[in-house]
Design a protein around this motif. Structure first.
Motif, PDB file in Angstrom:
ATOM      1  N   GLU A  54       0.822  -1.308   0.002  1.00 38.12           N
ATOM      2  CA  GLU A  54       0.219  -0.012   0.086  1.00 38.12           C
ATOM      3  C   GLU A  54       0.611   1.190  -0.004  1.00 38.12           C
ATOM      4  O   GLU A  54       0.290   2.434  -0.041  1.00 38.12           O
ATOM      5  CB  GLU A  54      -0.855   0.026   1.144  1.00 38.12           C
ATOM      6  CG  GLU A  54      -2.048  -1.215   1.280  1.00 38.12           C
ATOM      7  CD  GLU A  54      -2.550  -1.511   2.450  1.00 38.12           C
ATOM      8  OE1 GLU A  54      -2.230  -0.564   3.480  1.00 38.12           O
ATOM      9  OE2 GLU A  54      -3.405  -2.242   2.592  1.00 38.12           O
ATOM     10  N   GLY A  55       2.150   1.333   0.146  1.00 44.38           N
ATOM     11  CA  GLY A  55       2.942   2.243   0.196  1.00 44.38           C
ATOM     12  C   GLY A  55       3.313   2.723   1.260  1.00 44.38           C
ATOM     13  O   GLY A  55       4.245   3.840   1.526  1.00 44.38           O
ATOM     14  N   GLN A  56       3.139   2.068   2.630  1.00 40.07           N
ATOM     15  CA  GLN A  56       3.379   2.527   3.696  1.00 40.07           C
ATOM     16  C   GLN A  56       4.696   2.065   4.240  1.00 40.07           C
ATOM     17  O   GLN A  56       5.272   1.104   3.766  1.00 40.07           O
ATOM     18  CB  GLN A  56       2.508   2.100   4.933  1.00 40.07           C
ATOM     19  CG  GLN A  56       1.186   2.483   4.598  1.00 40.07           C
ATOM     20  CD  GLN A  56       0.348   1.965   5.795  1.00 40.07           C
ATOM     21  OE1 GLN A  56       0.456   1.624   6.815  1.00 40.07           O
ATOM     22  NE2 GLN A  56      -1.001   1.666   5.097  1.00 40.07           N
ATOM     23  N   HIS A  57       5.607   2.883   4.992  1.00 39.31           N
ATOM     24  CA  HIS A  57       6.884   2.299   5.449  1.00 39.31           C
ATOM     25  C   HIS A  57       6.939   1.912   6.727  1.00 39.31           C
ATOM     26  O   HIS A  57       7.046   2.272   7.751  1.00 39.31           O
ATOM     27  CB  HIS A  57       7.943   3.463   5.337  1.00 39.31           C
ATOM     28  CG  HIS A  57       9.205   3.209   5.642  1.00 39.31           C
ATOM     29  ND1 HIS A  57      10.019   2.750   4.651  1.00 39.31           N
ATOM     30  CD2 HIS A  57      10.141   3.118   6.900  1.00 39.31           C
ATOM     31  CE1 HIS A  57      11.206   2.577   5.047  1.00 39.31           C
ATOM     32  NE2 HIS A  57      11.311   2.740   6.161  1.00 39.31           N
ATOM     33  N   HIS A  58       6.293   0.712   6.656  1.00 38.91           N
ATOM     34  CA  HIS A  58       6.080  -0.160   8.038  1.00 38.91           C
ATOM     35  C   HIS A  58       7.545  -0.854   8.333  1.00 38.91           C
ATOM     36  O   HIS A  58       7.956  -1.708   7.527  1.00 38.91           O
ATOM     37  CB  HIS A  58       5.037  -1.064   7.879  1.00 38.91           C
ATOM     38  CG  HIS A  58       4.437  -1.711   9.210  1.00 38.91           C
ATOM     39  ND1 HIS A  58       5.165  -2.614   9.639  1.00 38.91           N
ATOM     40  CD2 HIS A  58       3.611  -1.443  10.050  1.00 38.91           C
ATOM     41  CE1 HIS A  58       4.677  -3.102  11.010  1.00 38.91           C
ATOM     42  NE2 HIS A  58       3.578  -2.096  11.126  1.00 38.91           N
ATOM     43  N   SER A  59       7.791  -0.750   9.609  1.00 47.74           N
ATOM     44  CA  SER A  59       9.295  -1.437   9.863  1.00 47.74           C
ATOM     45  C   SER A  59       8.982  -2.843  10.232  1.00 47.74           C
ATOM     46  O   SER A  59       8.040  -3.434  10.402  1.00 47.74           O
ATOM     47  CB  SER A  59       9.869  -0.674  11.156  1.00 47.74           C
ATOM     48  OG  SER A  59       9.083  -1.026  12.459  1.00 47.74           O
ATOM     49  N   PRO A  97      11.817  -2.438   4.083  1.00 50.86           N
ATOM     50  CA  PRO A  97      10.558  -1.679   3.660  1.00 50.86           C
ATOM     51  C   PRO A  97      10.721  -0.775   2.560  1.00 50.86           C
ATOM     52  O   PRO A  97       9.664  -0.769   1.659  1.00 50.86           O
ATOM     53  CB  PRO A  97      10.323  -0.780   5.044  1.00 50.86           C
ATOM     54  CG  PRO A  97      11.023  -1.648   5.918  1.00 50.86           C
ATOM     55  CD  PRO A  97      12.362  -2.064   5.275  1.00 50.86           C
ATOM     56  N   GLY A  98      11.501  -0.069   2.360  1.00 48.79           N
ATOM     57  CA  GLY A  98      11.900   0.776   1.272  1.00 48.79           C
ATOM     58  C   GLY A  98      12.038  -0.198  -0.268  1.00 48.79           C
ATOM     59  O   GLY A  98      11.506   0.463  -1.123  1.00 48.79           O
ATOM     60  N   ALA A  99      12.665  -1.126  -0.194  1.00 47.20           N
ATOM     61  CA  ALA A  99      12.871  -1.970  -1.425  1.00 47.20           C
ATOM     62  C   ALA A  99      11.640  -2.508  -1.728  1.00 47.20           C
ATOM     63  O   ALA A  99      11.400  -2.695  -2.932  1.00 47.20           O
ATOM     64  CB  ALA A  99      13.901  -3.102  -1.002  1.00 47.20           C
ATOM     65  N   ALA A 100      10.826  -2.963  -0.577  1.00 51.25           N
ATOM     66  CA  ALA A 100       9.551  -3.629  -0.927  1.00 51.25           C
ATOM     67  C   ALA A 100       8.696  -2.455  -1.653  1.00 51.25           C
ATOM     68  O   ALA A 100       7.691  -2.844  -2.448  1.00 51.25           O
ATOM     69  CB  ALA A 100       8.945  -4.301   0.371  1.00 51.25           C
TER      70      ALA A 100
END
Length: 106
Positions: A54-59, A97-100
């Motif tokens: 969904e574009g969230q940066h979830h750790s 997270p950023g790569a995903a």
């Protein structure tokens, strides 16, 4: 020091994280980032992967990531990078997270 280790040392830039993470895991998980994301989903991390989609940066916690991947895969990734197991897990948990998100087109 390996070429990958040099790139990791120089990469504070999240734009490079997708490619570096792919390089890190391609020897341990055939299919790169896609395989890693599928592995996370099949091991109870679907909510986290959905947030990334969904574009969230979830750790993601480094120790949880290590538990899911298992010692053999983490050791293979660490050997490939020239980093310690702990540093490998830290890098993956910080940059996955950023790569995903990049993988999903965000």
């Amino acid at each position: 020091m390996s070429e990958l280790h040099n790139k990791l040392a120089q990469s504070g830039d999240h734009h490079h994280s997708h490619g570096i993470i792919h390089m890190m895991i391609e020897g341990a998980l055939i299919g790169g980032v896609s395989a890693l994301l599928a592995h996370l989903v099949s091991n109870g991390m679907k909510d986290v992967v959905d947030k990334w989609q969904e574009g969230q940066h979830h750790s993601i916690d480094a120790s949880a990531l290590g538990d899911i991947l298992g010692q053999d895969k983490i050791q293979a990734i660490a050997s490939r990078t020239g980093l310690s197991v702990d540093d490998t897990l830290k890098y993956l948990s910080d940059h996955l997270p950023g790569a995903a998100k990049s993988h999903f087109g965000h």
